[in-house]
Design a protein around this motif. Structure first.
Motif, PDB file in Angstrom:
ATOM      1  N   GLU A   1      -2.727 -21.123  -4.748  1.00 42.02           N
ATOM      2  CA  GLU A   1      -2.366 -20.613  -6.076  1.00 42.02           C
ATOM      3  C   GLU A   1      -3.607 -20.074  -6.791  1.00 42.02           C
ATOM      4  OE1 GLU A   1       0.691 -20.333  -6.989  1.00 42.02           O
ATOM      5  OE2 GLU A   1       1.824 -21.897  -5.961  1.00 42.02           O
TER       6      GLU A   1
ATOM      7  N   GLU B   1      -4.552 -16.756  -5.496  1.00 35.33           N
ATOM      8  CA  GLU B   1      -3.609 -15.717  -5.939  1.00 35.33           C
ATOM      9  C   GLU B   1      -3.847 -15.290  -7.385  1.00 35.33           C
ATOM     10  OE1 GLU B   1       0.341 -17.116  -4.996  1.00 35.33           O
ATOM     11  OE2 GLU B   1       0.027 -16.839  -2.849  1.00 35.33           O
TER      12      GLU B   1
ATOM     13  N   GLU C   1       1.604 -18.249 -11.051  1.00 31.42           N
ATOM     14  CA  GLU C   1       0.718 -18.965 -10.107  1.00 31.42           C
ATOM     15  C   GLU C   1      -0.319 -19.794 -10.863  1.00 31.42           C
ATOM     16  OE1 GLU C   1       2.619 -18.488  -8.018  1.00 31.42           O
ATOM     17  OE2 GLU C   1       2.770 -16.468  -7.231  1.00 31.42           O
TER      18      GLU C   1
ATOM     19  N   HIS D   1       1.440 -22.883 -11.734  1.00 30.10           N
ATOM     20  CA  HIS D   1       1.565 -23.723 -10.538  1.00 30.10           C
ATOM     21  C   HIS D   1       0.239 -24.416 -10.230  1.00 30.10           C
ATOM     22  CE1 HIS D   1       5.159 -21.186  -8.915  1.00 30.10           C
ATOM     23  NE2 HIS D   1       5.501 -21.975  -9.905  1.00 30.10           N
TER      24      HIS D   1
HETATM   25 FE   FE2 Z   1       3.017 -20.162  -6.946  1.00 31.78          FE
END
Ligand code: FE2
Ligand code: FE2
Ligand code: FE2
Length: 166
Positions: free
Chosen positions: A75, A78, A109, A112
């Motif tokens: 994550e 990203e 993300e 997350h």
């Molecule tokens: Fe994610």
């Protein structure tokens, strides 16, 4: 060893086929082709079986603490590196739909990443997270622990677009 690389490639391909068939099932449903939609969903479920089997053989599943670290790393990559670059390139190229799609994902993300951080703290202490509902915005993926907001803070979708995860 070819097999290690082949497992990686097969895992990626099966995972992608699962999502592709899921999208195709939605289109078939929208077209009123219920049995074809069902076939796509069945094949999608089978590709998930294949993907998970390949992933297990690859040794992809470790302890929950290790899994949370791997998930958080992914994550972090990203939202810190991959999506900022993708957003910039989509803007340069005037690809507005891609820009929105990337921006939604980038924002989610980051959430997350934070949620996995909290989970890692709990798991490292030998605990689970405190019980709470978790819901996802079907439009942008915004993930919320606890009550669903009236309006998605990322995409503006109304609360009926949220699905509670079981
Ligand atoms: Fe994610
Ligand atoms: Fe398959
Ligand atoms: Fe949203």
């Amino acid at each position: 060893m070819a097999t290690a690389e082949n497992l990686k490639a097969a895992f990626a391909g099966e995972s992608q086929a699962n999502r592709m068939y899921t999208a195709f099932a939605r289109r078939a449903d929208a077209d009123g082709l219920k049995q074809i939609a069902k076939l796509f969903r069945a094949a999608a479920a089978a590709e998930t079986v294949h993907a998970l089997a390949h992933f297990r053989v690859m040794g992809g599943v470790k302890t929950t603490v290790e899994n949370l670290k791997a998930a958080q790393d992914g994550e972090g990559y990203e939202f810190k590196e991959m999506y900022p670059k993708f957003v910039a390139e989509s803007m340069t190229e005037g690809s507005r739909a891609a820009e929105i799609s990337f921006k939604h994902a980038m924002a989610v993300e980051e959430i997350h990443y934070a949620l996995y951080g909290e989970a890692l703290g709990a798991a490292e202490a030998g605990r689970d997270l405190p019980a709470a509902s978790i819901s996802v915005c079907e439009v942008c993926g915004y993930t919320v622990v606890g009550p669903v907001p009236d309006k998605c803070p990322i995409c503006g979708a109304i609360r009926s677009r949220f699905t509670e995860v079981q």
